[in-house]
Scaffold this active site. Structure first.
Site, PDB file in Angstrom:
ATOM      1  N   ARG A 169      -8.992   4.126  -1.914  1.00  0.00           N
ATOM      2  CA  ARG A 169      -8.378   2.927  -1.331  1.00  0.00           C
ATOM      3  C   ARG A 169      -7.730   3.225   0.023  1.00  0.00           C
ATOM      4  NH1 ARG A 169      -6.198  -1.208  -4.857  1.00  0.00           N
ATOM      5  NH2 ARG A 169      -4.197  -1.117  -3.799  1.00  0.00           N
ATOM      6  N   ARG A 173      -8.530   8.246   9.166  1.00  0.00           N
ATOM      7  CA  ARG A 173      -9.010   7.888  10.506  1.00  0.00           C
ATOM      8  C   ARG A 173      -8.771   8.997  11.498  1.00  0.00           C
ATOM      9  NH1 ARG A 173      -5.437   3.124  10.044  1.00  0.00           N
ATOM     10  NH2 ARG A 173      -6.613   1.555   8.876  1.00  0.00           N
ATOM     11  N   ARG A 246       0.625   0.910 -16.224  1.00  0.00           N
ATOM     12  CA  ARG A 246       1.783   1.559 -15.625  1.00  0.00           C
ATOM     13  C   ARG A 246       2.784   0.458 -15.336  1.00  0.00           C
ATOM     14  NH1 ARG A 246       3.253   6.246 -16.375  1.00  0.00           N
ATOM     15  NH2 ARG A 246       4.154   6.594 -14.303  1.00  0.00           N
ATOM     16  N   ARG A 277       8.985   5.210  -3.907  1.00  0.00           N
ATOM     17  CA  ARG A 277       9.206   4.731  -2.535  1.00  0.00           C
ATOM     18  C   ARG A 277      10.455   3.876  -2.460  1.00  0.00           C
ATOM     19  NH1 ARG A 277       3.759   0.894  -2.198  1.00  0.00           N
ATOM     20  NH2 ARG A 277       4.150  -0.210  -4.132  1.00  0.00           N
ATOM     21  N   GLU A 303      11.829   2.348  -6.063  1.00  0.00           N
ATOM     22  CA  GLU A 303      10.791   2.016  -7.028  1.00  0.00           C
ATOM     23  C   GLU A 303      10.508   3.225  -7.909  1.00  0.00           C
ATOM     24  OE1 GLU A 303       7.826  -0.306  -4.907  1.00  0.00           O
ATOM     25  OE2 GLU A 303       6.311   0.487  -6.279  1.00  0.00           O
ATOM     26  N   TYR A 351      -7.605  -3.826 -11.320  1.00  0.00           N
ATOM     27  CA  TYR A 351      -6.683  -3.449 -10.256  1.00  0.00           C
ATOM     28  C   TYR A 351      -6.974  -4.332  -9.034  1.00  0.00           C
ATOM     29  CZ  TYR A 351      -4.047   0.134  -7.572  1.00  0.00           C
ATOM     30  OH  TYR A 351      -3.137   0.826  -6.809  1.00  0.00           O
ATOM     31  N   ASP A 353      -6.228  -6.801  -5.840  1.00  0.00           N
ATOM     32  CA  ASP A 353      -5.245  -7.212  -4.847  1.00  0.00           C
ATOM     33  C   ASP A 353      -5.187  -8.744  -4.832  1.00  0.00           C
ATOM     34  OD1 ASP A 353      -4.201  -4.851  -3.868  1.00  0.00           O
ATOM     35  OD2 ASP A 353      -5.912  -4.502  -2.543  1.00  0.00           O
TER      36      ASP A 353
END
Ligand code: FAD
Ligand code: UDP
Length: 369
Positions: A169, A173, A246, A277, A303, A351, A353
């Site tokens: 995911r 670059r 989870r 995070r 989190e 999963y 989005d």
């Protein structure tokens, strides 16, 4: 009698409800939570839209989905560019020339590529798990500092036991580009996600604090058909066993300072820090209130990732082989239910989005309405 009872006022339920109403169907939406919008719910704290169930950044390459969702909100120009904090050392994400420069001191893409190529050599053949996939994408140094600890905290499993697709995911670059997503369209709805979902549900009857299973017979009797967006295993009373999820716990703090970390998301990628995070919500909207004034305070959320157990909020489906097989068995049961349609992230155990959930709900609308 309603045409549809929609269980869940998240994006899937809201899209279906909106479209059904538009073509003249009668719909009733219920949700067991005290609020609409499912996981994209935002709550106002001191003028800040707090993403109560985790940070949500809308991003998509799907023009149909973008045109659809922008009917309900204007999106701002927020671009997700999280920072990784590894024991006090900061790195840019996703993996790009800024990251490689900080990690190895390399300056040109050619030098970065050579460094990755050298470190990738330890993986021969097709990567078999997340660890091998990660090393083969970005090399061992980045795996050790920016991936291993974060991933093991997030998933509660060893990287060798996780499927490789999870790490695919993330973009890699050889350019100086901190945009986390390779998406044509990206942003945060101005006014918050809750307002956006309110607009989708305008004129639709919604009953909150209503658990489908507590009143199932009575609720079923109210409608011709049910669109169910809760967990598929819960619908069947877990009779084939529980699917694994989870869960995430958020510790929110209102601080009397204007700027805690200077960015919406900072990932703590070492194993020792217990949270994965910290989100500082005001930066999703550039630190301004609705009138464009600087906000004097800030809200942060630490989190913590945890294994789901009955009673917790199921957040992430664990799409590994074992759970995939169990889901396939539940899906057979679901297909035999002629009055009930299963959809969304929990109903399809996927999963997804936000954009994929919207696309999937729009597909259903085309077939069903
Ligand atoms: P949900 O939003 O989960 O809605 C389901 C609803 O059903 C809930 O409101 C629930 O209360 C209700 N419900 C369940 N059981 C019952 C019952 N028995 N009775 C009544 N009501 C019930 N996507 C992105 O595109 N970008 C992101 O940045 C992003 N970040 C995320 C961060 C986190 C921490 C998480 C968990 C997800 C993130 N996502 C993100 C994914 C996004 O949240 C989902 O794609 C989307 O919200 C799913 O919508 P849904 O309608 O399928 O499910
Ligand atoms: N990941 C990582 N380090 C990071 C951020 C992400 O190793 O700093 C890995 C982790 O395994 C995670 C995956 O990349 O599960 C996908 O990350 P993404 O941010 O897409 O996950 P989300 O929380 O949005 O589902």
């Amino acid at each position: 009698m309603y045409d549809y009872l929609i269980v869940g006022s998240g994006l899937y339920g809201a899209v279906f409800a909106h479209e059904a109403k538009k073509v003249g169907k009668s719909v009733l939406v219920i949700d067991k939570r005290p609020n609409i919008a499912g996981n994209v719910y935002t709550e106002d704290v001191e003028g800040i839209h707090v993403h109560k169930y985790g940070a949500h950044i809308f991003h998509t390459n799907n023009t149909e989905v973008w045109n659809y969702i922008t009917q309900f909100a204007t999106f701002n120009r927020f671009t997700n560019s999280p920072v990784a904090n590894y024991k006090g050392e900061l790195f840019s994400l996703p993996f790009n020339m800024y990251t490689f420069n900080k990690m190895w001191g390399v300056v040109t893409p050619e030098e970065a590529e050579a460094k990755i190529a050298e470190q990738r050599k330890e993986i021969t053949g097709e990567p078999k798990n997340l660890e091998e996939q990660a090393i083969s994408l970005v090399g061992r140094d980045i795996y050790e500092k920016l991936i291993k600890g974060y991933t093991e905290k997030q998933w509660g499993r060893d990287c060798k036991e996780l499927p490789s697709f999870i790490i695919k995911r993330l973009p890699v670059r050889l350019t100086f580009d901190n945009n986390y997503f390779n998406a044509l369209y990206q942003g945060i709805p101005v006014g918050g996600y809750t307002k956006m979902v309110e607009n989708m549900l305008e004129g639709i009857e919604v009953r909150l604090n209503t658990d489908y299973f507590e009143h199932k017979a009575a609720l079923d009797a109210l409608a011709e058909k049910v669109v169910y967006t809760g967990p598929i295993d819960a619908y069947f009373d877990f009779k084939l066993g529980t699917l694994e999820y989870r869960s995430v716990r958020f510790e929110n703090e209102l601080l009397d300072i204007p700027n805690f970390q200077g960015n919406a998301a900072v990932n703590y990628t070492d194993r020792e820090t217990p949270w994965t995070r910290i989100i500082e919500h005001k930066w999703f909207e550039f630190g301004k209130d609705a009138n464009g004034n600087d906000l004097p305070k800030t809200v942060i959320s630490r989190e913590y990732s945890s294994e789901w157990k009955p009673g917790d909020e199921p957040y992430y489906p664990v799409n590994d082989e074992k759970n995939g097989k169990l889901y396939a068995e539940y899906k057979k049961l679901a297909e035999a239910e002629t009055k009930v349609i299963f959809g969304g992230r929990l109903g399809e155990y996927k999963y997804y989005d936000m954009d994929a959930v919207i696309a999937s709900a729009l597909d259903l609308c085309k077939k069903e309405l």
